[in-house]
Design an enzyme around this catalytic site. Structure first.
Site, mmCIF file in Angstrom:
data_model
loop_
_atom_site.group_PDB
_atom_site.id
_atom_site.type_symbol
_atom_site.label_atom_id
_atom_site.label_comp_id
_atom_site.label_asym_id
_atom_site.label_seq_id
_atom_site.Cartn_x
_atom_site.Cartn_y
_atom_site.Cartn_z
ATOM 1 N N PHE A 114 -1.130 1.288 -4.385
ATOM 2 C CA PHE A 114 -1.391 0.914 -2.989
ATOM 3 C C PHE A 114 -0.389 -0.140 -2.497
ATOM 4 O O PHE A 114 0.424 0.126 -1.595
ATOM 5 C CB PHE A 114 -2.852 0.437 -2.897
ATOM 6 C CG PHE A 114 -3.173 -0.423 -1.716
ATOM 7 C CD1 PHE A 114 -2.822 -0.027 -0.437
ATOM 8 C CD2 PHE A 114 -3.835 -1.644 -1.886
ATOM 9 C CE1 PHE A 114 -3.123 -0.828 0.668
ATOM 10 C CE2 PHE A 114 -4.147 -2.441 -0.799
ATOM 11 C CZ PHE A 114 -3.781 -2.040 0.478
ATOM 12 N N GLY A 117 -1.688 5.133 -9.651
ATOM 13 C CA GLY A 117 -0.758 5.371 -8.539
ATOM 14 C C GLY A 117 -0.498 6.860 -8.365
ATOM 15 O O GLY A 117 -0.807 7.657 -9.242
ATOM 16 N N ASP A 125 5.912 3.265 -18.731
ATOM 17 C CA ASP A 125 4.824 2.315 -18.966
ATOM 18 C C ASP A 125 5.381 0.916 -19.218
ATOM 19 O O ASP A 125 6.296 0.767 -20.052
ATOM 20 C CB ASP A 125 4.042 2.813 -20.199
ATOM 21 C CG ASP A 125 2.656 2.219 -20.247
ATOM 22 O OD1 ASP A 125 2.522 0.996 -20.096
ATOM 23 O OD2 ASP A 125 1.708 3.000 -20.430
ATOM 24 N N SER A 135 -7.029 -13.720 -6.619
ATOM 25 C CA SER A 135 -7.971 -14.790 -6.285
ATOM 26 C C SER A 135 -9.088 -14.871 -7.325
ATOM 27 O O SER A 135 -9.783 -15.882 -7.401
ATOM 28 C CB SER A 135 -8.594 -14.524 -4.923
ATOM 29 O OG SER A 135 -9.248 -13.276 -4.935
ATOM 30 N N TYR A 173 -10.606 -9.211 -16.423
ATOM 31 C CA TYR A 173 -9.505 -9.009 -15.468
ATOM 32 C C TYR A 173 -8.957 -10.354 -15.003
ATOM 33 O O TYR A 173 -7.749 -10.602 -15.031
ATOM 34 C CB TYR A 173 -10.004 -8.185 -14.269
ATOM 35 C CG TYR A 173 -9.024 -8.136 -13.113
ATOM 36 C CD1 TYR A 173 -7.868 -7.370 -13.194
ATOM 37 C CD2 TYR A 173 -9.259 -8.860 -11.940
ATOM 38 C CE1 TYR A 173 -6.962 -7.317 -12.133
ATOM 39 C CE2 TYR A 173 -8.365 -8.818 -10.876
ATOM 40 C CZ TYR A 173 -7.219 -8.045 -10.975
ATOM 41 O OH TYR A 173 -6.319 -8.014 -9.926
ATOM 42 N N ARG A 197 -15.586 -12.283 1.527
ATOM 43 C CA ARG A 197 -14.225 -12.149 1.017
ATOM 44 C C ARG A 197 -13.227 -12.523 2.106
ATOM 45 O O ARG A 197 -13.487 -12.341 3.293
ATOM 46 C CB ARG A 197 -13.955 -10.683 0.617
ATOM 47 C CG ARG A 197 -14.799 -10.170 -0.551
ATOM 48 C CD ARG A 197 -14.383 -10.812 -1.859
ATOM 49 N NE ARG A 197 -15.145 -10.335 -3.009
ATOM 50 C CZ ARG A 197 -16.238 -10.911 -3.490
ATOM 51 N NH1 ARG A 197 -16.726 -11.999 -2.913
ATOM 52 N NH2 ARG A 197 -16.840 -10.428 -4.548
ATOM 53 N N ARG A 240 -23.371 -6.682 -9.002
ATOM 54 C CA ARG A 240 -22.583 -6.292 -10.184
ATOM 55 C C ARG A 240 -22.141 -7.518 -10.981
ATOM 56 O O ARG A 240 -21.803 -8.563 -10.411
ATOM 57 C CB ARG A 240 -21.315 -5.544 -9.742
ATOM 58 C CG ARG A 240 -21.604 -4.228 -9.070
ATOM 59 C CD ARG A 240 -20.355 -3.447 -8.828
ATOM 60 N NE ARG A 240 -19.315 -4.207 -8.127
ATOM 61 C CZ ARG A 240 -18.205 -3.665 -7.660
ATOM 62 N NH1 ARG A 240 -17.969 -2.384 -7.833
ATOM 63 N NH2 ARG A 240 -17.308 -4.397 -7.038
ATOM 64 N N ASP A 273 -18.765 -10.238 -10.423
ATOM 65 C CA ASP A 273 -18.350 -10.384 -9.017
ATOM 66 C C ASP A 273 -18.509 -11.835 -8.567
ATOM 67 O O ASP A 273 -19.573 -12.430 -8.780
ATOM 68 C CB ASP A 273 -19.238 -9.518 -8.113
ATOM 69 C CG ASP A 273 -18.652 -8.131 -7.895
ATOM 70 O OD1 ASP A 273 -17.511 -7.899 -8.323
ATOM 71 O OD2 ASP A 273 -19.362 -7.295 -7.295
HETATM 72 P P1 NAD Z 1 -3.086 0.073 -7.737
HETATM 73 O O1 NAD Z 1 -3.966 0.501 -8.860
HETATM 74 O O2 NAD Z 1 -3.035 0.923 -6.515
HETATM 75 O O3 NAD Z 1 -1.607 -0.170 -8.259
HETATM 76 C C1 NAD Z 1 -1.295 -0.489 -9.583
HETATM 77 C C2 NAD Z 1 -0.160 0.425 -10.012
HETATM 78 O O4 NAD Z 1 0.229 0.079 -11.349
HETATM 79 C C3 NAD Z 1 -0.563 1.911 -10.031
HETATM 80 O O5 NAD Z 1 0.406 2.670 -9.353
HETATM 81 C C4 NAD Z 1 -0.607 2.266 -11.508
HETATM 82 O O6 NAD Z 1 -0.289 3.629 -11.757
HETATM 83 C C5 NAD Z 1 0.432 1.292 -12.072
HETATM 84 N N1 NAD Z 1 0.237 0.988 -13.486
HETATM 85 C C6 NAD Z 1 -0.921 0.665 -14.122
HETATM 86 N N2 NAD Z 1 -0.702 0.459 -15.422
HETATM 87 C C7 NAD Z 1 0.626 0.637 -15.619
HETATM 88 C C8 NAD Z 1 1.450 0.586 -16.767
HETATM 89 N N3 NAD Z 1 0.943 0.311 -17.972
HETATM 90 N N4 NAD Z 1 2.778 0.834 -16.631
HETATM 91 C C9 NAD Z 1 3.295 1.152 -15.415
HETATM 92 N N5 NAD Z 1 2.547 1.238 -14.288
HETATM 93 C C10 NAD Z 1 1.229 0.985 -14.398
HETATM 94 O O7 NAD Z 1 -3.552 -1.405 -7.358
HETATM 95 P P2 NAD Z 1 -3.085 -2.346 -6.153
HETATM 96 O O8 NAD Z 1 -4.300 -2.652 -5.357
HETATM 97 O O9 NAD Z 1 -1.881 -1.811 -5.473
HETATM 98 O O10 NAD Z 1 -2.720 -3.672 -6.956
HETATM 99 C C11 NAD Z 1 -1.373 -4.082 -7.191
HETATM 100 C C12 NAD Z 1 -1.401 -5.424 -7.901
HETATM 101 O O11 NAD Z 1 -2.054 -6.404 -7.093
HETATM 102 C C13 NAD Z 1 -2.141 -5.427 -9.240
HETATM 103 O O12 NAD Z 1 -1.455 -6.254 -10.127
HETATM 104 C C14 NAD Z 1 -3.483 -6.026 -8.896
HETATM 105 O O13 NAD Z 1 -4.096 -6.634 -10.021
HETATM 106 C C15 NAD Z 1 -3.082 -7.045 -7.841
HETATM 107 N N6 NAD Z 1 -4.161 -7.404 -6.922
HETATM 108 C C16 NAD Z 1 -4.618 -6.492 -6.012
HETATM 109 C C17 NAD Z 1 -5.623 -6.866 -5.134
HETATM 110 C C18 NAD Z 1 -6.154 -5.910 -4.096
HETATM 111 O O14 NAD Z 1 -7.018 -6.329 -3.316
HETATM 112 N N7 NAD Z 1 -5.688 -4.676 -3.997
HETATM 113 C C19 NAD Z 1 -6.175 -8.169 -5.184
HETATM 114 C C20 NAD Z 1 -5.693 -9.058 -6.138
HETATM 115 C C21 NAD Z 1 -4.665 -8.673 -6.987
#
Ligand code: NAD
Length: 321
Positions: free
Chosen positions: A14, A39, A60, A125, A150, A218, A277, A280
């Site tokens: 995302f 993804g 990976d 956060s 996490y 949030r 949950r 949370d």
């Molecule tokens: P997402 O799951 O859409 O994106 C994560 C991506 O990482 C995916 O495309 C997945 O295929 C890839 N991935 C996972 N494991 C992998 C690996 N071992 N090697 C290579 N690629 C790998 O999630 P997102 O919401 O886009 O989150 C992106 C980042 O932001 C993450 O680090 C997440 O922890 C952090 N984050 C997101 C939010 C949120 O609200 N979306 C909030 C806090 C932190």
């Protein structure tokens, strides 16, 4: 504009796909490293349209060789790859640690060896846990209190990033994202975030599921703000070695969110309540003073504007575009 080279780990996800699209549109060279575990390659279609250069590596971050190859010739790393879910980490903490800690360590190590200019890392956060008083803004000077594997993995990643800055002089910046929302966020995954889940429930005529009493709040942050913060974090002169909040700076509870979504979509909202949950946090609100001071960050799109954009895209069938 000078063409700069970026590696985006997790770029098919995302947040990563929006970073990639923006940088390619700005004419830069983008390489995405993603194992497509959550993804999707379709998320990268807008990135292939130029005018910059785009390359996708399916691989990976848990493999150091892969990280080293992906880092060849890179100026900046935007490290987004992670197992990004609290419930998933409670089910399988070892898998979360393997990707979020060991995988991030590989990225940092390979970045140091490749002598990149800076690594910007996606933190969360969730590292704060519950603070006292509960509705107080979360400020970076608070000690971390992770309440889930996490959150613990993100604290660990931050410590490694800071240690690499101290010991090797590798420039690192950790951005603590607060509940990001926007197009492409998967509404159908069993670990889906609350905004896409609620929105598509309403649009499909289903009842949204609320865990707990719905009064948990949030600091919901529209994706454009996060893209902007990442680009600023690449070059801000005082940012190295720091952890910095990225949010909207206003918090809303889930019942308010449902009211506003109901108004914008003009759908009737009848939530179904389930037990709260584990893991949370109850309230979440960011203090943005450091982001403003260090990154010159200012949220550009507020909560309601973000929801209006999202609903419009979903209703036009362009949510995934
Ligand atoms: P997402 O799951 O859409 O994106 C994560 C991506 O990482 C995916 O495309 C997945 O295929 C890839 N991935 C996972 N494991 C992998 C690996 N071992 N090697 C290579 N690629 C790998 O999630 P997102 O919401 O886009 O989150 C992106 C980042 O932001 C993450 O680090 C997440 O922890 C952090 N984050 C997101 C939010 C949120 O609200 N979306 C909030 C806090 C932190």
């Amino acid at each position: 504009m000078l063409m700069v080279s970026y590696l985006i780990t997790g770029g098919a996800g995302f947040i990563g796909s929006h970073l990639s699209e923006t940088l390619v549109k700005q004419g830069h060279r983008v390489r995405v490293l993603d194992n497509l575990s959550t993804g999707k390659q379709e998320n990268l279609e807008p990135s292939s349209a130029g005018p910059g250069e785009f390359e996708f590596i399916k691989g990976d971050i848990c493999n150091l060789d892969t990280c080293q190859q992906a880092l060849n010739g890179v100026d900046y790393v935007l490290h987004q790859a992670a197992r990004a879910s609290v419930p998933r980490s409670i089910e399988d903490p070892l898998a979360t640690n393997a990707v979020n800690v060991n995988g991030s360590l590989n990225v940092l190590y390979a970045a140091k060896e490749a002598r990149v200019r800076r690594v910007v890392l996606a933190s969360s956060s969730s590292v704060y846990g519950n603070v006292e008083p509960p509705d107080a803004p979360k400020v970076e000077s608070l000690p971390p209190r992770p309440m889930s594997p996490y959150a613990a993995s993100k604290v660990s990643m931050e410590h490694y990033a800071s240690a690499f800055y101290q010991v090797y002089g590798l420039e690192t910046v950790c951005l603590r994202y607060f509940n990001i929302f926007g197009p492409r966020q998967d509404p159908d995954s069993p670990y889906a975030a609350v905004i896409p889940k609620f929105l598509f429930c309403l649009l499909r005529g289903k009842r949204p599921l609320v865990f707990g009493d719905g009064r948990q709040s949030r600091d919901f942050t529209y994706i454009d703000n996060v893209v902007d913060a990442n680009l600023k974090a690449c070059t801000a002169t005082q940012a190295s070695g720091q952890s910095i909040n990225v949010a909207a700076g206003v918090s809303h509870d889930l019942l308010e969110l449902l009211d506003i979504l109901g108004e914008i979509t003009e759908e009737r909202v009848v939530p179904e309540f389930h037990q709260a949950r584990a893991g949370d946090v109850l309230y979440s609100l960011a203090d943005l003073a450091k982001a403003r001071r260090v990154l010159s960050y200012e949220p550009k799109v507020d909560f309601t504007q973000g929801l209006e954009r999202l609903v419009e895209l979903a209703q036009m069938g362009r949510y995934l575009a």
